[in-house]
Design a protein around this motif. Structure first.
Motif, PDB file in Angstrom:
ATOM      1  N   PHE A   1      -4.844   2.522  -4.630  1.00  0.00           N
ATOM      2  CA  PHE A   1      -5.384   2.364  -3.279  1.00  0.00           C
ATOM      3  C   PHE A   1      -6.906   2.345  -3.302  1.00  0.00           C
ATOM      4  O   PHE A   1      -7.540   1.535  -2.621  1.00  0.00           O
ATOM      5  CB  PHE A   1      -4.877   3.510  -2.402  1.00  0.00           C
ATOM      6  CG  PHE A   1      -5.273   3.399  -0.955  1.00  0.00           C
ATOM      7  CD1 PHE A   1      -5.081   2.228  -0.240  1.00  0.00           C
ATOM      8  CD2 PHE A   1      -5.813   4.500  -0.292  1.00  0.00           C
ATOM      9  CE1 PHE A   1      -5.432   2.132   1.105  1.00  0.00           C
ATOM     10  CE2 PHE A   1      -6.164   4.416   1.053  1.00  0.00           C
ATOM     11  CZ  PHE A   1      -5.982   3.231   1.749  1.00  0.00           C
TER      12      PHE A   1
ATOM     13  N   ILE B   1       0.831  -1.203   0.000  1.00  0.00           N
ATOM     14  CA  ILE B   1       0.000   0.000   0.000  1.00  0.00           C
ATOM     15  C   ILE B   1       0.866   1.253   0.000  1.00  0.00           C
ATOM     16  O   ILE B   1       0.560   2.238  -0.679  1.00  0.00           O
ATOM     17  CB  ILE B   1      -0.963  -0.015   1.210  1.00  0.00           C
ATOM     18  CG1 ILE B   1      -2.009  -1.115   1.024  1.00  0.00           C
ATOM     19  CG2 ILE B   1      -1.641   1.345   1.395  1.00  0.00           C
ATOM     20  CD1 ILE B   1      -2.904  -1.341   2.222  1.00  0.00           C
TER      21      ILE B   1
ATOM     22  N   SER C   1      -3.859   5.716   4.856  1.00  0.00           N
ATOM     23  CA  SER C   1      -2.675   4.968   5.262  1.00  0.00           C
ATOM     24  C   SER C   1      -1.740   5.832   6.110  1.00  0.00           C
ATOM     25  O   SER C   1      -0.695   5.360   6.556  1.00  0.00           O
ATOM     26  CB  SER C   1      -1.921   4.457   4.021  1.00  0.00           C
ATOM     27  OG  SER C   1      -1.593   5.534   3.164  1.00  0.00           O
TER      28      SER C   1
ATOM     29  N   ARG D   1      -4.263   7.819   0.211  1.00  0.00           N
ATOM     30  CA  ARG D   1      -3.039   7.012   0.263  1.00  0.00           C
ATOM     31  C   ARG D   1      -1.878   7.972   0.489  1.00  0.00           C
ATOM     32  O   ARG D   1      -1.326   8.562  -0.430  1.00  0.00           O
ATOM     33  CB  ARG D   1      -2.881   6.240  -1.053  1.00  0.00           C
ATOM     34  CG  ARG D   1      -2.190   4.874  -0.914  1.00  0.00           C
ATOM     35  CD  ARG D   1      -0.804   4.947  -0.371  1.00  0.00           C
ATOM     36  NE  ARG D   1       0.090   5.746  -1.208  1.00  0.00           N
ATOM     37  CZ  ARG D   1       1.271   6.189  -0.825  1.00  0.00           C
ATOM     38  NH1 ARG D   1       1.722   5.949   0.394  1.00  0.00           N
ATOM     39  NH2 ARG D   1       2.026   6.925  -1.636  1.00  0.00           N
TER      40      ARG D   1
END
Length: 221
Positions: free
Chosen positions: A65, A57, A142, A110
Motif C-alpha cells: 500500500f 488495495i 483504506s 492499509r
C-alpha cells in the motif's frame, strides 16, 4: 438377460458422464479462480495506479500500500514524493511537497474497511514532522472510520485525516484525469478541534469541571 445388462450399463455410463462433467466444471471453476488471483496479484505487484482498484488495495500488505501510494502521488504530480525506509521511517511513510511549496508527511494505514484507525497513527505522523522538517501531516487509510480519540488528537494538532471514501475519490479522480481535484482533497485543511485546556481558559472554569461535563474536545473550528 442381455437387455438387463445393457440397461444397467447405460445407467452406469450415464452416471459416469454426469460425474465427469461435474468434475470438469469444478476444475474449470478452480482454474478460473486461480487465473483471476494470478492476474490480480500481478496487477498488485506492478502497482500501476491506473489499474489498481480498491479491491486490490484490500488484498495488499502494508508495504504494498505504501509503495502504491508513492506511485500514485508521483503520477498525480508530486514530483519529489519520497518513500521512507520501511525499517526506520520515524512515523511517516511518504514525504512530498504540495503545490504551495509546503512539505507534507503522510502515514499510510492499509486496514480492512470495517476497522477503525486509533490515535497512534496521529501520534506517529505528527511526531515525524520535526524529523522531516515538514509543516503539515496526513493520515491516509483504506479503513472507513477513525476513533473519537483519533479525531480529537488530529483536530487539536491539525493533522489531516483521509479515510476510505477520500481514498476512493482520489483514485477515481486520478483515473478520470482530474488530477487537480484529487490534489485539492489531499491538500485541504484539517478539521480543527479546540483543546479542552483552551476551552477551560476561555470558559474561565477549572479543567476538571469541563472534563466532567463532557464538553471537552467537542468544540470544532
Amino acid at each position: 438377460m442381455l437387455e438387463t445388462f445393457m440397461h444397467v450399463w447405460n445407467e452406469q455410463r450415464l452416471w459416469v458422464i454426469i460425474v465427469a462433467v461435474v468434475l470438469l466444471l469444478l476444475v474449470a471453476w478452480w482454474m478460473v479462480r486461480a487465473i483471476r488471483r494470478y492476474v490480480a496479484r500481478m496487477r498488485r505487484l506492478r502497482l500501476d495506479p491506473r489499474r489498481i482498484t480498491i479491491a486490490d488495495i484490500d488484498e495488499m500488505e502494508g508495504w504494498e500500500f505504501e509503495r502504491y501510494l508513492h506511485r500514485l502521488f508521483s503520477e498525480l504530480g508530486y514530483d519529489d514524493a519520497f518513500k521512507t525506509k520501511d525499517s526506520s521511517d520515524y512515523g511517516a511513510d511518504l514525504v512530498f511537497t504540495d503545490r504551495l511549496g509546503v512539505r507534507n508527511v503522510l502515514q499510510a494505514k492499509r486496514y480492512q474497511a470495517s476497522q477503525a484507525i486509533g490515535l497512534d497513527a496521529v501520534q506517529e505522523v505528527y511526531g515525524s514532522m520535526r524529523y522531516y522538517q515538514a509543516e503539515r501531516s496526513i493520515v491516509l487509510t483504506s479503513a472507513e472510520r477513525f476513533t473519537g480519540s483519533c479525531q480529537t488528537l488530529a483536530g487539536v494538532n491539525e493533522v489531516k485525516l483521509l479515510g476510505r471514501e477520500d481514498l476512493l475519490f482520489v483514485i477515481r479522480s486520478f483515473k478520470a484525469g482530474r488530477y487537480e481535484e484529487a490534489m485539492d482533497l489531499i491538500e485541504s485543511e484539517a478539521e480543527l478541534v479546540v483543546s479542552p485546556w483552551e476551552q477551560a481558559e476561555e470558559a474561565e472554569e477549572p479543567l476538571q469541571a469541563l472534563l466532567r461535563s463532557g464538553k471537552a474536545g467537542k468544540g470544532r473550528r
